[in-house]
Scaffold this motif. Structure first.
Motif, PDB file in Angstrom:
ATOM      1  N   GLU A  85      -5.593 -31.630  79.949  1.00 38.90           N
ATOM      2  CA  GLU A  85      -4.262 -31.363  79.414  1.00 38.90           C
ATOM      3  C   GLU A  85      -3.863 -29.973  79.873  1.00 38.90           C
ATOM      4  O   GLU A  85      -4.725 -29.108  80.114  1.00 38.90           O
ATOM      5  CB  GLU A  85      -4.232 -31.460  77.885  1.00 38.90           C
ATOM      6  CG  GLU A  85      -2.847 -31.311  77.274  1.00 38.90           C
ATOM      7  CD  GLU A  85      -1.830 -32.295  77.844  1.00 38.90           C
ATOM      8  OE1 GLU A  85      -1.140 -31.893  78.818  1.00 38.90           O
ATOM      9  OE2 GLU A  85      -1.731 -33.430  77.327  1.00 38.90           O
TER      10      GLU A  85
ATOM     11  N   ARG B  84       4.827 -27.237  75.619  1.00 37.25           N
ATOM     12  CA  ARG B  84       4.888 -28.627  76.059  1.00 37.25           C
ATOM     13  C   ARG B  84       3.526 -29.032  76.613  1.00 37.25           C
ATOM     14  O   ARG B  84       2.875 -28.264  77.340  1.00 37.25           O
ATOM     15  CB  ARG B  84       5.962 -28.817  77.125  1.00 37.25           C
ATOM     16  CG  ARG B  84       6.152 -30.282  77.531  1.00 37.25           C
ATOM     17  CD  ARG B  84       7.441 -30.507  78.270  1.00 37.25           C
ATOM     18  NE  ARG B  84       7.599 -31.909  78.686  1.00 37.25           N
ATOM     19  CZ  ARG B  84       8.024 -32.890  77.891  1.00 37.25           C
ATOM     20  NH1 ARG B  84       8.350 -32.617  76.626  1.00 37.25           N
ATOM     21  NH2 ARG B  84       8.141 -34.130  78.343  1.00 37.25           N
ATOM     22  N   LEU B  85       3.102 -30.244  76.265  1.00 36.41           N
ATOM     23  CA  LEU B  85       1.878 -30.824  76.798  1.00 36.41           C
ATOM     24  C   LEU B  85       2.268 -31.554  78.082  1.00 36.41           C
ATOM     25  O   LEU B  85       2.886 -32.618  78.048  1.00 36.41           O
ATOM     26  CB  LEU B  85       1.237 -31.773  75.791  1.00 36.41           C
ATOM     27  CG  LEU B  85       0.980 -31.199  74.388  1.00 36.41           C
ATOM     28  CD1 LEU B  85       0.311 -32.246  73.498  1.00 36.41           C
ATOM     29  CD2 LEU B  85       0.140 -29.940  74.465  1.00 36.41           C
TER      30      LEU B  85
ATOM     31  N   THR C 139       8.065 -21.847  72.786  1.00 41.16           N
ATOM     32  CA  THR C 139       8.018 -23.303  72.747  1.00 41.16           C
ATOM     33  C   THR C 139       6.831 -23.738  73.594  1.00 41.16           C
ATOM     34  O   THR C 139       6.369 -22.996  74.469  1.00 41.16           O
ATOM     35  CB  THR C 139       9.299 -23.931  73.298  1.00 41.16           C
ATOM     36  OG1 THR C 139       9.481 -23.521  74.659  1.00 41.16           O
ATOM     37  CG2 THR C 139      10.504 -23.498  72.478  1.00 41.16           C
TER      38      THR C 139
ATOM     39  N   ALA D 120       0.487 -35.159  78.717  1.00 37.66           N
ATOM     40  CA  ALA D 120       0.986 -36.137  77.749  1.00 37.66           C
ATOM     41  C   ALA D 120       2.494 -36.332  77.875  1.00 37.66           C
ATOM     42  O   ALA D 120       3.031 -37.382  77.510  1.00 37.66           O
ATOM     43  CB  ALA D 120       0.631 -35.701  76.330  1.00 37.66           C
ATOM     44  N   GLY D 121       3.185 -35.306  78.380  1.00 38.39           N
ATOM     45  CA  GLY D 121       4.629 -35.394  78.539  1.00 38.39           C
ATOM     46  C   GLY D 121       5.388 -35.278  77.238  1.00 38.39           C
ATOM     47  O   GLY D 121       6.478 -35.851  77.087  1.00 38.39           O
ATOM     48  N   THR D 122       4.846 -34.515  76.287  1.00 30.44           N
ATOM     49  CA  THR D 122       5.499 -34.363  74.987  1.00 30.44           C
ATOM     50  C   THR D 122       5.572 -32.887  74.611  1.00 30.44           C
ATOM     51  O   THR D 122       4.771 -32.070  75.079  1.00 30.44           O
ATOM     52  CB  THR D 122       4.717 -35.109  73.884  1.00 30.44           C
ATOM     53  OG1 THR D 122       3.390 -34.568  73.799  1.00 30.44           O
ATOM     54  CG2 THR D 122       4.637 -36.598  74.191  1.00 30.44           C
ATOM     55  N   ASP D 123       6.527 -32.546  73.754  1.00 29.17           N
ATOM     56  CA  ASP D 123       6.596 -31.202  73.209  1.00 29.17           C
ATOM     57  C   ASP D 123       5.534 -31.043  72.134  1.00 29.17           C
ATOM     58  O   ASP D 123       5.137 -32.013  71.470  1.00 29.17           O
ATOM     59  CB  ASP D 123       7.981 -30.934  72.621  1.00 29.17           C
ATOM     60  CG  ASP D 123       9.067 -30.872  73.685  1.00 29.17           C
ATOM     61  OD1 ASP D 123       8.749 -30.504  74.825  1.00 29.17           O
ATOM     62  OD2 ASP D 123      10.227 -31.218  73.369  1.00 29.17           O
ATOM     63  N   ALA D 124       5.057 -29.821  71.976  1.00 29.41           N
ATOM     64  CA  ALA D 124       4.046 -29.535  70.957  1.00 29.41           C
ATOM     65  C   ALA D 124       4.641 -28.609  69.910  1.00 29.41           C
ATOM     66  O   ALA D 124       5.433 -27.711  70.235  1.00 29.41           O
ATOM     67  CB  ALA D 124       2.813 -28.892  71.588  1.00 29.41           C
ATOM     68  N   GLU D 125       4.254 -28.815  68.671  1.00 24.59           N
ATOM     69  CA  GLU D 125       4.696 -27.925  67.604  1.00 24.59           C
ATOM     70  C   GLU D 125       3.989 -26.578  67.749  1.00 24.59           C
ATOM     71  O   GLU D 125       2.785 -26.518  68.009  1.00 24.59           O
ATOM     72  CB  GLU D 125       4.374 -28.540  66.249  1.00 24.59           C
ATOM     73  CG  GLU D 125       4.879 -27.713  65.073  1.00 24.59           C
ATOM     74  CD  GLU D 125       4.613 -28.382  63.737  1.00 24.59           C
ATOM     75  OE1 GLU D 125       4.696 -27.681  62.712  1.00 24.59           O
ATOM     76  OE2 GLU D 125       4.320 -29.600  63.731  1.00 24.59           O
TER      77      GLU D 125
END
Length: 709
Positions: A697, A669-670, A667, A673-678
Motif C-alpha cells: 500500500e 489517500r490509499l 488529507t 486501494a484507491g480510496t481516501d483515508a481518514e
C-alpha cells in the motif's frame, strides 16, 4: 522484418521520432533471451501478447554475439543452426514497435564457437600458463578476452550491423567484462606497457601492488571499451545507446566520468533471492545502485525462475508470490521493473499472471513516483567489494539492514566510493555496521560530517584498518566514538553477556532485565570522559560444566559507548559484532539495541512512523507538498528463509507523518486501494490507518496550509 534507417536514423517503423531521452519512458521491461533451437519453434506472436498483458513499454531481445538470431553477414558471427531463412529478432522488434514499445538488442560477447576460435586465437581468454580457456558450462566453446580485438572490433561491428538494420534504441551486452584475469598476449603486453608490472597471479590481494595497478588498469580499459561501443552505435543511430550490463554492484567497476557521459540508466542483474536471502533484498539492490548515481534511473532485472548461487534452473518457474514481491519491493525502493525469461518456449505459464499483476501495480503507481524522490534521515554505509564478503562484512550489513526494516526506520544506503560531505549532508545519521577499512580521507569526511551536526552509529571494527587492511594503533574515528582501542578483536567467545549499567534511551525495552546476550567477537575499549556507557561486558566465565556457569566478577569493560558530539549530533559505538550476530542468531534484543541506537542518534521523533505487526519494508517518497509512504508487505510464513509460498495479508498499520512548518492539517489517500483515508491530526503529526493490503500500500499525505490571503 528488418527496418532500415531513414534520414538521421531516428525514425521508427511506427513513425514515432526517437529522441535521446527515450529511456525516461522505458519503465517496464520484458526481456526474452532466446536459445539456439527457438527459431522455427517458438511463437513470436505469443510474446507480443505477453508484452501487452504485462503493460511492458520496453523490450530487450536476443540479437547476437555468441549466437545470431538474425541473418547476419559478419564472418564468424555464428548463426543459430535453426535460423534457416527466418528472422526472429526482426519479427519481435517489429511486434514490440507495433505496441509503441522501446527496444534494446541483447548481445553476449563472452564466448565463441570452434571455427572462430581456430581462425582468431587472439580473441580467446587464456589462463596464467597461456592456455585458451574452455567454457566451464559447455564443451568446445571458448571464453573471450575482454581487452582484445574480439570486443573492440568484432562486437563493435555486430553492434553497428544491428542498429543499421533494425529500429532499436539501444544495444545491451551481457557477460562482457571477462571471467577473472585473462592472460592473453594482448592483455599481458598492454598491462606491462602501461603499468610496468606483470599481470597479478591471483585476485583480490590488496597488498600486491600489481593487483592494485590491475584494478585501475581494468577500470580504464573497460571504460574505454564502453565509450567505443556507445559512440559506434550513436554514429549510426544518434539517439541510440550501447548499455553494457553492470550487475548488482552497478557502476563501481567503471570510470565515473565515462558513466556520466555514456550511461543514461543502470541495471541491477540480481534476478532473485539466492539461498536464504531475505525478501527485502530486492529493495536493497535498488538502494545500492541509486547510492552510486542518485540522479539516474535504475532497473531491477527479475527472473521468472528461482535463482541460486549453486544451482541453475533456468527453465523453471518460481512461486508467483515470490516473483511479485521481488518486483514490488524493487520499485517501491526506486528500481523500475524488468523481468527476464530464458527460452522462447513457455512450457509453464504460471509466471505470467504474477508478473502482470506486479507490472500493473507499477503502472498504476508510476504517476505518484513521478516528481517525488525517496528520502530518509538515516544512511547505512554499504560494505564494498569482495573483501567485505571475505571478511564477513556482508553479514554485519545484513544484520543492521534487517533490524532497521523490522523497526520500520526509513533508510538509504551510501556507497563507499561516494562517501563525500555533500552525500552525507542529506542524512542525520550515518550507520557503520562494520566499516573496518576506511582511509584517512574517509575518516576525515565522517569527522567533518559530525562537526556539521551529523550523528554516527558504528559497531565492531569500524575504522580499525586503513583502506588496504593495515591495522591502526587506534580507531580512525576515535574522536567521534569517544572511545580508544586497548585490546584487539578477541574471539570467538562463548557465553558472553552485557549488563545494563546506566539508565539511557538505549536500554528502553529491556525493563526488568539485568543482562543481555553479548557478542562472540569482542574489542576492548576505553571510554573517554564525558561519554555514556549504558552497557558493559561481564568478564568471561565458563559455559560448561553447567555448575560452573556463573559470573565471577562485576561488569567492567564498555560494551556500548554513547556521546553527545560538539557539533550537535550524537554517536553510538558498539565494540562487538552486533550486526553479524543478529543476522546469524536473530536474537530480538540485538535488533532492539540497533533500533534504539539509531532512534537516539536521530535526536527527535521520526518524520514518518509506521506502527503495526508484520514485516514491512518502508520507503518514503517526497516532494514539496506531499509525502507518500510505500509499505511493502513482506509478511509470509517463511520470511527469513527466503522463498515466499504465499503473502499473508498485511495486518493493520498506522502511518504517522510530521507536518511541515505552515501546515495546519493533511488529507491522505490509499493509492493502491484507491480510496481516501481518514486523517487525525495531533501534536504536529497527521496519522492515517491502513486496514490491510496484499503486496503493498502507498499512503499519500497532502498538506493543508493556512490561508494567508
Amino acid at each position: 522484418m528488418a527496418q532500415g534507417v531513414t534520414g538521421n536514423g531516428t525514425q521508427s517503423a511506427a513513425g514515432a521520432v526517437r529522441v535521446p531521452d527515450w529511456h525516461l519512458g522505458a519503465t517496464r521491461w520484458t526481456q526474452l533471451t532466446l536459445t539456439e533451437n527457438d527459431p522455427g519453434r517458438f511463437d513470436p506472436g505469443h510474446w507480443i501478447d505477453i508484452m501487452r498483458e504485462t503493460r511492458s513499454n520496453a523490450a530487450c531481445i536476443s540479437a547476437g554475439g555468441y549466437i545470431a538470431f538474425y541473418p547476419t553477414d559478419i564472418p564468424y558471427h555464428y548463426r543459430s543452426s535453426h535460423l534457416a531463412d527466418t528472422d526472429p529478432f526482426g519479427e519481435l522488434v517489429e511486434g514490440a514497435r507495433s505496441l509503441d514499445m522501446h527496444v534494446m538488442a541483447r548481445v553476449d560477447p563472452h564466448a565463441v564457437h570452434p571455427d572462430a576460435a581456430a581462425a582468431h586465437p587472439e580473441w580467446l581468454a587464456r589462463d596464467a600458463d597461456g592456455s585458451p580457456q574452455e567454457h566451464w558450462g559447455y564443451p568446445d566453446i571458448w571464453l573471450t578476452c575482454p581487452f582484445g580485438s574480439y570486443n573492440r572490433e568484432f562486437i563493435t561491428e555486430v553492434a553497428r550491423e544491428i542498429v543499421t538494420r533494425y529500429d532499436v534504441d539501444a544495444v545491451f551486452a551481457n557477460r562482457w567484462q571477462g571471467h577473472g584475469i585473462s592472460y592473453s598476449e594482448t592483455a599481458r603486453r598492454s598491462f606491462r606497457d602501461e603499468t610496468g608490472y606483470d599481470l597479478p597471479r591471483s585476485e583480490g590481494d590488496t597488498s600486491d601492488p600489481a593487483w592494485r595497478a590491475y584494478v585501475v588498469w581494468r577500470r580504464r580499459k573497460l571504460s574505454d571499451l564502453v565509450s567505443l561501443w556507445d559512440q559506434a552505435v550513436r554514429d549510426v543511430r544518434p539517439h541510440a545507446r550501447f548499455i553494457p550490463n553492470l550487475g548488482s554492484i552497478a557502476a563501481r567497476d567503471l570510470d565515473r566520468d565515462m558513466l556520466v557521459r555514456h550511461f543514461p540508466f543502470f541495471l541491477i542483474d540480481k534476478q532473485g533471492r539466492s539461498g536464504v536471502e531475505a525478501p527485502w533484498s530486492a529493495g536493497r539492490n535498488g538502494k545500492r545502485s541509486r547510492a552510486v548515481f542518485r540522479d539516474r534511473p535504475v532497473g531491477l532485472i527479475t527472473s521468472i525462475g528461482p535463482e541460486h548461487h549453486q544451482h541453475r534452473w533456468k527453465d523453471s518457474v518460481a512461486p508467483g508470490a515470490e516473483t511479485a514481491t521481488w518486483i514490488v519491493d524493487g520499485f517501491a525502493q526506486g528500481a523500475f521493473p524488468w523481468f527476464t525469461k530464458f527460452n522462447g518456449m513457455v512450457p509453464d505459464p504460471r509466471w505470467i499472471r504474477p508478473v502482470a499483476e506486479a507490472f500493473e501495480l507499477h503502472e498504476r503507481l508510476e504517476p505518484e513516483f513521478a516528481g517525488r524522490r525517496i528520502t530518509a534521515d538515516v544512511a547505512l554505509l554499504e560494505a564494498a567489494g569482495p573483501e567485505a564478503a571475505r571478511t564477513g562484512g556482508r553479514a554485519h550489513e545484513e544484520g543492521f539492514y534487517h533490524a532497521l526494516v523490522e523497526a520500520r526506520i526509513p533508510f538509504e544506503l551510501v556507497a563507499e566510493q561516494n562517501l563525500t560531505v555533500d552525500e552525507l549532508s542529506q542524512f542525520k545519521v550515518l550507520v557503520l555496521p562494520d566499516a573496518e577499512r576506511l582511509s584517512v580521507e574517509q575518516c576525515r569526511t565522517i569527522q567533518a560530517y559530525t562537526e556539521a551536526g551529523g550523528s554516527v552509529v558504528a559497531a565492531h571494527r569500524s575504522s580499525l584498518d586503513d583502506e588496504y587492511g593495515t591495522p591502526r594503533a587506534n580507531f580512525g574515528l576515535a574522536e567521534v566514538f569517544g572511545a580508544d582501542l586497548n585490546t584487539p578483536v578477541r574471539g570467538p567467545v562463548k557465553n558472553n553477556y552485557i549488563a545494563l549499567t546506566e539508565e539511557h534511551p538505549l536500554t528502553q525495552g529491556f525493563e526488568g532485565a539485568q543482562r543481555l546476550i553479548g557478542g562472540t567477537e569482542l574489542i576492548g575499549v576505553t571510554a573517554r570522559p564525558g561519554t555514556g556507557v549504558p552497557f558493559r561486558f561481564l568478564p568471561d566465565y565458563p559455559d560448561l560444566p553447567m555448575e560452573e556457569v556463573y559470573p565471577r566478577a562485576e561488569p567492567d569493560a564498555p560494551a556500548v559507548v554513547t556521546r553527545e558530539l560538539p557539533g550537535g549530533g550524537r554517536s553510538v559505538y558498539v565494540p562487538f559484532n552486533l550486526g553479524a550476530l543478529f543476522w546469524e542468531a536473530l536474537q530480538a534484543d540485538h535488533g532492539t539495541i540497533i533500533a534504539n541506537a539509531v532512534r537516539w542518534a536521530l535526536g527527535g521523533s521520526e518524520r514518518v512512523r509506521v506502527t503495526g505487526s508484520g514485516l514491512v519494508d518502508l520507503a518514503v517518497w517526497e516532494d514539496a507538498d506531499s509525502v507518500a509512504a510505500a509499505l511493502v508487505n513482506l509478511t509470509n510464513p517463511m520470511a527469513l528463509k527466503g522463498p515466499i509460498r504465499e503473502t499473508v495479508p498485511m495486518p493493520e498499520q498506522r502511518v504517522s507523518v510530521a507536518l511541515p512548518e505552515g501546515a495546519t492539517g493533511a488529507t491522505a489517500r490509499l493509492l493502491v486501494a484507491g480510496t481516501d483515508a481518514e486523517v487525525t491530526v495531533s501534536g504536529g503529526r497527521a496519522e492515517a490507518l491502513v486496514a490491510t493490503a496484499q503486496l503493498m500500500e502507498m499512503v499519500s499525505f497532502t498538506w493543508i496550509r493556512e490561508d494567508r490571503s
